[in-house]
Scaffold this active site. Structure first.
Site, PDB file in Angstrom:
ATOM      1  N   CYS A 258      -1.867  -4.783  -4.702  1.00  0.00           N
ATOM      2  CA  CYS A 258      -2.714  -4.277  -5.800  1.00  0.00           C
ATOM      3  C   CYS A 258      -3.976  -5.127  -6.010  1.00  0.00           C
ATOM      4  O   CYS A 258      -5.096  -4.599  -6.030  1.00  0.00           O
ATOM      5  CB  CYS A 258      -1.896  -4.152  -7.086  1.00  0.00           C
ATOM      6  SG  CYS A 258      -1.391  -5.717  -7.839  1.00  0.00           S
ATOM      7  N   HIS A 307      -0.001  -6.187 -12.397  1.00  0.00           N
ATOM      8  CA  HIS A 307      -0.548  -5.064 -11.629  1.00  0.00           C
ATOM      9  C   HIS A 307      -1.969  -4.767 -12.080  1.00  0.00           C
ATOM     10  O   HIS A 307      -2.299  -4.872 -13.264  1.00  0.00           O
ATOM     11  CB  HIS A 307       0.315  -3.815 -11.785  1.00  0.00           C
ATOM     12  CG  HIS A 307      -0.062  -2.732 -10.811  1.00  0.00           C
ATOM     13  ND1 HIS A 307       0.250  -2.790  -9.473  1.00  0.00           N
ATOM     14  CD2 HIS A 307      -0.763  -1.572 -10.983  1.00  0.00           C
ATOM     15  CE1 HIS A 307      -0.212  -1.716  -8.859  1.00  0.00           C
ATOM     16  NE2 HIS A 307      -0.843  -0.966  -9.750  1.00  0.00           N
ATOM     17  N   HIS A 319      -5.326   2.788  -7.216  1.00  0.00           N
ATOM     18  CA  HIS A 319      -4.653   1.506  -6.983  1.00  0.00           C
ATOM     19  C   HIS A 319      -3.772   1.558  -5.747  1.00  0.00           C
ATOM     20  O   HIS A 319      -3.541   2.613  -5.147  1.00  0.00           O
ATOM     21  CB  HIS A 319      -3.811   1.116  -8.207  1.00  0.00           C
ATOM     22  CG  HIS A 319      -2.679   2.060  -8.506  1.00  0.00           C
ATOM     23  ND1 HIS A 319      -1.558   1.686  -9.219  1.00  0.00           N
ATOM     24  CD2 HIS A 319      -2.474   3.382  -8.197  1.00  0.00           C
ATOM     25  CE1 HIS A 319      -0.739   2.718  -9.339  1.00  0.00           C
ATOM     26  NE2 HIS A 319      -1.270   3.748  -8.735  1.00  0.00           N
TER      27      HIS A 319
END
Length: 346
Positions: A258, A307, A319
């Site tokens: 991420c 994240h 993402h």
């Protein structure tokens, strides 16, 4: 006398019922044989367990990324200190040789008292000039000695600092190994659970993961110009990576985790941001309201800030979500990760 009765015949109605029942039984048997087996109740929670393991693996990945970033920085610092120490040692050796040569010369010519040297000199004037020169040479030698001692202290300090950095590097490398083992263990366990499913069940899960969120097709990406130029350019770079696989610890250009995606995208426009999601969470201007986000802003997810992705507009995030998935658009509300805040890199 025995009676000779004719055997009683089955009525047509009874025969019809029996025949219909038999036919139905055969049909049900055939249908049961061709239909999918009933789901195993023990497998109902497999996907949830796998998702939980993937989440834990991504959290461990961010810790790995932080340790890796620290390790890389320490390696550069240690190399710089070692290079500087080597130069200092060379300068010190050269200075020691010069001081030693002067000291040896003085020792060889230092047998007579200066007063006797003056009395015995055939040319007292010349002697006095030499004596004055020797005094100046002595001053220079004293200065050289002081320089030597100062450089010696600096060298000892640099060596001590390098040793401390090396100990810190060793500790960080051990942390890297620990996180790597943890991540690999989580992924192996997830794969073991997936292997307990049938081929059809695994395909169904994979299809669900690969299926784009229907709303993402309607995201108005053209309004990215409303963000700052650099954020818009970084977002455009990230959009070019859609479909690339998630790989833990990867930061492009063909695979990403991420924070690897977001840091890579900003590097493409000449902007350096921290490597981890936690650090990126504090890298710019915080935006607490989801409604205030603009395309290109960073979206920080999960309570531990583990994240990150790009805001894509219309409640969507671009993402690299987790192992087994690809860089994609997804509804923030349906991602399963709570929104914490946004970050504008101005």
């Amino acid at each position: 006398m025995a009676s000779h009765r004719r055997p009683k015949q089955s009525s047509p109605r009874c025969t019809g019922v029996i025949t219909a029942t038999a036919a139905a039984a055969v049909a049900l048997s055939t249908q049961a044989a061709s239909a999918d087996p009933l789901p195993d109740p023990n497998k109902k929670g497999v996907k949830a367990q796998v998702d939980r393991l993937y989440e834990q693996a991504t959290q461990a990945t961010e810790k790995y990324n932080g340790a890796k970033e620290k390790s890389d920085a320490l390696k550069k610092e240690v190399q710089s200190l070692q290079d500087s120490t080597a130069r200092k040692q060379g300068e010190l050796n050269e200075l020691r040789d010069r001081i030693g040569a002067v000291a040896a010369g003085q020792y060889r010519s230092g047998g007579l008292d200066p007063t006797l040297q003056l009395l015995l000199s055939e040319d007292p004037g010349t002697y006095l000039e030499k004596a004055s020169a020797l005094d100046r040479a002595g001053d220079r030698q004293t200065a050289a000695l002081q320089q030597f001692l100062a450089q010696q202290r600096t060298l000892r300090q640099q060596r001590a600092e390098a040793s401390e950095k090396l100990r810190d590097l060793d500790s960080t490398e051990k942390e890297l190994g620990k996180r790597k083992t943890e991540i690999q263990g989580k992924l192996r366990e997830a794969q073991r659970l997936l292997n307990t499913l049938s081929t059809r069940e695994r395909a169904r899960i994979a299809q669900k993961e690969d299926r784009a969120d229907p709303a993402s097709a309607r995201v108005e990406l053209g309004n990215a110009a409303s963000a700052s130029e650099r954020a818009a350019a970084a977002f455009a770079a990230a959009k070019s990576r859609v479909g690339m696989p998630y790989v833990w610890g990867a930061s492009g250009p063909a695979s990403f985790d991420c924070s690897g995606l977001t840091s890579w995208a900003y590097r493409q426009v000449g902007v350096t941001i921290p490597r981890t999601a936690q650090a990126q969470a504090g890298a710019g201007t915080r935006i607490n309201s989801l409604s205030a986000l603009k395309p290109g802003d960073l979206v920080i997810m999960r309570s531990d800030l583990s994240h990150v992705g790009f805001y894509a507009g219309n409640g969507q995030i671009l993402h690299s979500p987790k192992p087994g998935a690809q860089v994609r658009y997804e509804s923030i509300a349906r991602s399963g990760m709570p929104f914490m805040w946004g970050v504008h890199i101005g």
